[in-house]
Design an enzyme around this catalytic site. Structure first.
Site, PDB file in Angstrom:
ATOM      1  CD  GLU A   1      -2.519   1.126   2.763  1.00  0.00           C
ATOM      2  OE1 GLU A   1      -3.680   1.571   2.812  1.00  0.00           O
ATOM      3  OE2 GLU A   1      -1.935   0.659   3.763  1.00  0.00           O
TER       4      GLU A   1
ATOM      5  CB  CYS B   1      -3.890  -1.463   5.089  1.00  0.00           C
ATOM      6  SG  CYS B   1      -2.917  -0.974   6.544  1.00  0.00           S
TER       7      CYS B   1
ATOM      8  CE  LYS C   1      -7.295   0.700   3.960  1.00  0.00           C
ATOM      9  NZ  LYS C   1      -6.216   1.543   4.536  1.00  0.00           N
TER      10      LYS C   1
END
Length: 265
Positions: A40, A142, A106
């Site tokens: 990321e 993440c 995301k």
């Protein structure tokens, strides 16, 4: 399936980050990897001015990554950013040797540990898979790793492997949580998890921004029964991984958690 995990630190200097991506991608291709995963925020580390960086560099960054994938003949999976009218989008982009590009936005934004990603980032809505050599592979970023339903959905859509790219925030027991979560997602979704984060700047000495999550290292690969197959420390490193993904089918037959699941899981 043979692939590479590039555990690196990035800064807010996009040109420097791009050169690092080129070097690691070429090394991965030379090692015979079919795809390489970067963390990321590879395009730019988290920090002030991220929106301006994304606006100024998005077009040239995407052009360079497309050229790199074509040149090396392997798929490049890399964290990058795009912009909306008033926010940025945190993306995990996939550049294929055919010149095609796709991306995952995301879904779960990092509104935790005193940080509020949703103030400046627009959330995605849809799970995404990409295909290499006929194998569908899931994508996650993440904070997504804390949400089992996303991984269950990727598994149900055919993924036997999901890659999680992160810039994991440092703090007490955070590296331990990272490993526990990766192994748990493998166990509760009947698939391999490759959890790849930014390296630890305290180890590498890379001058990253002082604010924002900047990585703890400790990338790992877990098999579908939670066994750690590959484990890194905090340093920058290219890890070559080779998996027999049929083990995910065996796990699904042995412990069919998704088939047995209730309560909308």
């Amino acid at each position: 399936m043979k692939f590479a995990l590039a555990q690196i630190n990035t800064t807010t200097e996009v040109a420097d980050n791009l050169e690092k991506v080129r070097t690691y991608t070429r090394d991965a291709a030379e090692a015979g990897a079919r795809f390489v995963v970067f963390p990321e925020a590879t395009m730019s580390a988290f920090g002030s001015g991220l929106r301006t960086i994304a606006e100024e560099h998005m077009e040239s960054w995407r052009s360079a990554l497309s050229e790199l994938a074509v040149e090396t003949g392997i798929t490049v999976v890399v964290g990058e950013f795009a912009t909306t009218a008033d926010k940025v989008i945190n993306l995990l982009a996939v550049y294929s040797p055919s010149g095609e590009r796709s991306d995952y936005a995301k879904i779960h934004l990092y509104d935790a540990f005193g940080f509020k990603e949703s103030d400046t980032v627009e959330a995605g809505e849809e799970p995404v898979l990409f295909t290499v050599d006929g194998e569908d592979i899931g994508l996650a970023l993440c904070y997504d790793i804390r949400f089992p339903k996303l991984f269950a959905e990727l598994s149900r859509r055919g993924a036997r492997l999901t890659v999680v790219a992160a810039s994991w925030g440092a703090g007490p027991r955070k590296a331990e949580q990272w490993e526990i979560l990766a192994r748990a997602r493998a166990l509760d979704s009947n698939m391999f998890i490759a959890a790849l984060g930014q390296a630890d700047p305290e180890v590498t000495g890379v001058a990253v921004p002082k604010k924002g999550p900047t990585g703890v290292g400790h990338s790992l690969v877990s098999d579908p029964l939670g066994k750690v197959l590959n484990s890194l420390d905090g340093a920058e490193r290219l890890e070559i991984v080779e998996l027999d993904l049929s083990a995910a089918d065996t796990a699904a037959e042995t412990v069919p958690v998704l088939t047995n699941a209730k309560l909308g899981y």
